[in-house]
Motif scaffolding. Structure first.
Motif, PDB file in Angstrom:
ATOM      1  N   ASP A 128       0.836  -1.210   0.000  1.00 20.82           N
ATOM      2  CA  ASP A 128       0.000   0.000   0.000  1.00 20.82           C
ATOM      3  C   ASP A 128       0.868   1.256   0.000  1.00 20.82           C
ATOM      4  O   ASP A 128       0.597   2.214  -0.731  1.00 20.82           O
ATOM      5  N   VAL A 129       1.907   1.257   0.837  1.00 22.81           N
ATOM      6  CA  VAL A 129       2.801   2.413   0.908  1.00 22.81           C
ATOM      7  C   VAL A 129       3.551   2.568  -0.408  1.00 22.81           C
ATOM      8  O   VAL A 129       3.702   3.681  -0.926  1.00 22.81           O
ATOM      9  N   LEU A 130       4.003   1.457  -0.974  1.00 28.08           N
ATOM     10  CA  LEU A 130       4.681   1.503  -2.264  1.00 28.08           C
ATOM     11  C   LEU A 130       3.784   2.120  -3.334  1.00 28.08           C
ATOM     12  O   LEU A 130       4.224   2.974  -4.118  1.00 28.08           O
ATOM     13  N   ASP A 131       2.519   1.707  -3.377  1.00 27.49           N
ATOM     14  CA  ASP A 131       1.582   2.230  -4.378  1.00 27.49           C
ATOM     15  C   ASP A 131       1.383   3.731  -4.216  1.00 27.49           C
ATOM     16  O   ASP A 131       1.293   4.470  -5.208  1.00 27.49           O
ATOM     17  N   LEU A 132       1.314   4.201  -2.961  1.00 29.92           N
ATOM     18  CA  LEU A 132       1.162   5.637  -2.719  1.00 29.92           C
ATOM     19  C   LEU A 132       2.389   6.418  -3.197  1.00 29.92           C
ATOM     20  O   LEU A 132       2.263   7.482  -3.814  1.00 29.92           O
ATOM     21  N   VAL A 133       3.574   5.888  -2.896  1.00 31.27           N
ATOM     22  CA  VAL A 133       4.806   6.558  -3.326  1.00 31.27           C
ATOM     23  C   VAL A 133       4.904   6.556  -4.848  1.00 31.27           C
ATOM     24  O   VAL A 133       5.250   7.574  -5.470  1.00 31.27           O
ATOM     25  N   GLU A 134       4.582   5.424  -5.466  1.00 28.56           N
ATOM     26  CA  GLU A 134       4.654   5.330  -6.918  1.00 28.56           C
ATOM     27  C   GLU A 134       3.677   6.299  -7.579  1.00 28.56           C
ATOM     28  O   GLU A 134       4.003   6.932  -8.593  1.00 28.56           O
ATOM     29  N   SER A 135       2.497   6.442  -7.013  1.00 33.04           N
ATOM     30  CA  SER A 135       1.514   7.385  -7.536  1.00 33.04           C
ATOM     31  C   SER A 135       2.032   8.818  -7.438  1.00 33.04           C
ATOM     32  O   SER A 135       1.874   9.624  -8.371  1.00 33.04           O
ATOM     33  N   TRP A 136       2.658   9.154  -6.315  1.00 39.58           N
ATOM     34  CA  TRP A 136       3.231  10.498  -6.149  1.00 39.58           C
ATOM     35  C   TRP A 136       4.316  10.737  -7.188  1.00 39.58           C
ATOM     36  O   TRP A 136       4.383  11.799  -7.802  1.00 39.58           O
ATOM     37  N   LEU A 137       5.174   9.745  -7.384  1.00 42.16           N
ATOM     38  CA  LEU A 137       6.274   9.893  -8.327  1.00 42.16           C
ATOM     39  C   LEU A 137       5.774  10.121  -9.751  1.00 42.16           C
ATOM     40  O   LEU A 137       6.348  10.910 -10.506  1.00 42.16           O
ATOM     41  N   ARG A 138       4.720   9.437 -10.135  1.00 44.71           N
ATOM     42  CA  ARG A 138       4.186   9.616 -11.489  1.00 44.71           C
ATOM     43  C   ARG A 138       3.737  11.046 -11.736  1.00 44.71           C
ATOM     44  O   ARG A 138       3.804  11.547 -12.855  1.00 44.71           O
ATOM     45  N   LYS A 139       3.275  11.695 -10.686  1.00 45.29           N
ATOM     46  CA  LYS A 139       2.792  13.070 -10.823  1.00 45.29           C
ATOM     47  C   LYS A 139       3.922  14.096 -10.760  1.00 45.29           C
ATOM     48  O   LYS A 139       3.802  15.186 -11.331  1.00 45.29           O
ATOM     49  N   HIS A 140       5.003  13.766 -10.054  1.00 40.98           N
ATOM     50  CA  HIS A 140       6.011  14.781  -9.744  1.00 40.98           C
ATOM     51  C   HIS A 140       7.416  14.495 -10.253  1.00 40.98           C
ATOM     52  O   HIS A 140       8.300  15.345 -10.096  1.00 40.98           O
ATOM     53  N   ARG A 141       7.640  13.341 -10.853  1.00 38.85           N
ATOM     54  CA  ARG A 141       9.000  12.957 -11.253  1.00 38.85           C
ATOM     55  C   ARG A 141       8.979  12.429 -12.680  1.00 38.85           C
ATOM     56  O   ARG A 141       8.232  11.504 -12.982  1.00 38.85           O
ATOM     57  N   ARG A 142       9.800  12.989 -13.542  1.00 41.35           N
ATOM     58  CA  ARG A 142       9.788  12.601 -14.950  1.00 41.35           C
ATOM     59  C   ARG A 142      10.126  11.134 -15.157  1.00 41.35           C
ATOM     60  O   ARG A 142       9.533  10.463 -15.992  1.00 41.35           O
ATOM     61  N   ASN A 143      11.099  10.626 -14.404  1.00 46.90           N
ATOM     62  CA  ASN A 143      11.465   9.221 -14.575  1.00 46.90           C
ATOM     63  C   ASN A 143      10.802   8.311 -13.549  1.00 46.90           C
ATOM     64  O   ASN A 143      11.045   7.110 -13.531  1.00 46.90           O
ATOM     65  N   ALA A 144       9.932   8.888 -12.688  1.00 49.26           N
ATOM     66  CA  ALA A 144       9.157   8.125 -11.692  1.00 49.26           C
ATOM     67  C   ALA A 144      10.025   7.183 -10.868  1.00 49.26           C
ATOM     68  O   ALA A 144       9.657   6.035 -10.612  1.00 49.26           O
ATOM     69  N   ARG A 145      11.188   7.671 -10.420  1.00 53.21           N
ATOM     70  CA  ARG A 145      12.098   6.854  -9.623  1.00 53.21           C
ATOM     71  C   ARG A 145      12.580   7.609  -8.391  1.00 53.21           C
ATOM     72  O   ARG A 145      12.750   8.819  -8.405  1.00 53.21           O
ATOM     73  N   LEU A 146      12.827   6.844  -7.310  1.00 54.89           N
ATOM     74  CA  LEU A 146      13.392   7.393  -6.083  1.00 54.89           C
ATOM     75  C   LEU A 146      14.908   7.383  -6.142  1.00 54.89           C
ATOM     76  O   LEU A 146      15.519   6.480  -6.729  1.00 54.89           O
ATOM     77  N   THR A 147      15.530   8.367  -5.495  1.00 52.01           N
ATOM     78  CA  THR A 147      16.979   8.345  -5.312  1.00 52.01           C
ATOM     79  C   THR A 147      17.359   7.300  -4.276  1.00 52.01           C
ATOM     80  O   THR A 147      18.347   6.584  -4.428  1.00 52.01           O
ATOM     81  N   GLY A 148      16.563   7.211  -3.216  1.00 51.20           N
ATOM     82  CA  GLY A 148      16.875   6.249  -2.174  1.00 51.20           C
ATOM     83  C   GLY A 148      15.818   6.231  -1.088  1.00 51.20           C
ATOM     84  O   GLY A 148      14.815   6.942  -1.155  1.00 51.20           O
ATOM     85  N   ILE A 149      16.064   5.391  -0.080  1.00 49.45           N
ATOM     86  CA  ILE A 149      15.112   5.174   1.008  1.00 49.45           C
ATOM     87  C   ILE A 149      15.808   5.368   2.352  1.00 49.45           C
ATOM     88  O   ILE A 149      16.931   4.893   2.562  1.00 49.45           O
ATOM     89  N   LEU A 150      15.144   6.092   3.237  1.00 46.41           N
ATOM     90  CA  LEU A 150      15.511   6.099   4.648  1.00 46.41           C
ATOM     91  C   LEU A 150      14.501   5.211   5.366  1.00 46.41           C
ATOM     92  O   LEU A 150      13.331   5.580   5.487  1.00 46.41           O
ATOM     93  N   TYR A 151      14.941   4.036   5.783  1.00 46.92           N
ATOM     94  CA  TYR A 151      14.058   3.137   6.529  1.00 46.92           C
ATOM     95  C   TYR A 151      14.221   3.442   8.012  1.00 46.92           C
ATOM     96  O   TYR A 151      15.292   3.227   8.590  1.00 46.92           O
ATOM     97  N   VAL A 152      13.171   3.982   8.624  1.00 46.09           N
ATOM     98  CA  VAL A 152      13.230   4.456  10.011  1.00 46.09           C
ATOM     99  C   VAL A 152      12.627   3.408  10.932  1.00 46.09           C
ATOM    100  O   VAL A 152      11.535   2.900  10.678  1.00 46.09           O
TER     101      VAL A 152
END
Length: 203
Positions: free
Chosen positions: A90-114
């Motif tokens: 669910d969290v992945l889907d939310l992040v991926e949806s955000w990326l599609r709207k705001h990032r041309r290549n729809a990719r993250l630089t990295g993850i901070l796992y807290v």
């Protein structure tokens, strides 16, 4: 480090030169507290109860050491919202949806796992591999410890050991703005995978 960070309010489509880092982790682990330190937000006090206050992906754009970075705060894995428990997917889907709207290549630089050291939960991040830029996924992961940092070694030799052996980094978050900046800076520092980062604690 404080003079190197400024809050930016522009919402746009981000190009590849902007670093986008997602905060992932169990509910109540301290993701939102880390963002509040970055933004100097002292108006909201984090509850002592381990309940996530984030129900959707929110983003904060900062300039750190001359590098534009967007930090995504996400709902906690296991958070109960809208009568359902948020899963890793669910969290992945939310992040991926955000990326599609705001990032041309729809990719993250990295993850901070807290993760809070008092809550022994296995890192659940493998599925985020599909939306990260790096082919070496674990080199783009920083495990951020919150809570009682005296217990950090137990995490490293226990449930974090497999992720660390694959190249993830470790950072102890001490709850300060400087510490929050350093955690985020690890994603843009170019330091080699597998390196651990410690701050001496008062005896």
């Amino acid at each position: 480090m404080g003079n190197n960070l400024s809050i930016l309010n522009k919402s746009t489509v981000y190009s590849e030169d902007v670093k986008i880092v997602a905060l992932i982790g169990p509910k109540g682990c301290g993701k939102t507290s880390l963002v509040r330190r970055l933004t100097r937000d002292s108006l909201h006090q984090t509850s002592r109860n381990p309940v996530s206050s984030t129900r959707r992906v929110t983003h904060t754009e900062i300039n750190l050491r001359g590098i534009r970075i967007v930090v995504l705060d996400t709902p906690g894995i296991g958070y109960l919202g809208n009568c359902k428990e948020f899963s890793e997917r669910d969290v992945l889907d939310l992040v991926e949806s955000w990326l599609r709207k705001h990032r041309r290549n729809a990719r993250l630089t990295g993850i901070l796992y807290v993760q809070n050291t008092d809550r022994r939960v296995m890192p659940t991040i493998d599925s985020f591999r599909e939306i990260c830029e790096s082919n070496d996924f674990y080199s783009s992961v920083v495990l951020v410890a919150t809570g009682n940092l005296d217990k950090l070694r137990e995490l490293e030799t226990g449930i974090w050991s497999e992720v660390l052996s694959r190249g993830a980094k470790v950072f102890p978050f001490t709850g300060t703005k400087e510490s929050a900046e350093k955690a985020v800076a690890l994603q843009t520092s170019g330091l080699r995978p597998g390196r651990r980062f410690y701050r001496a604690t008062a005896q």
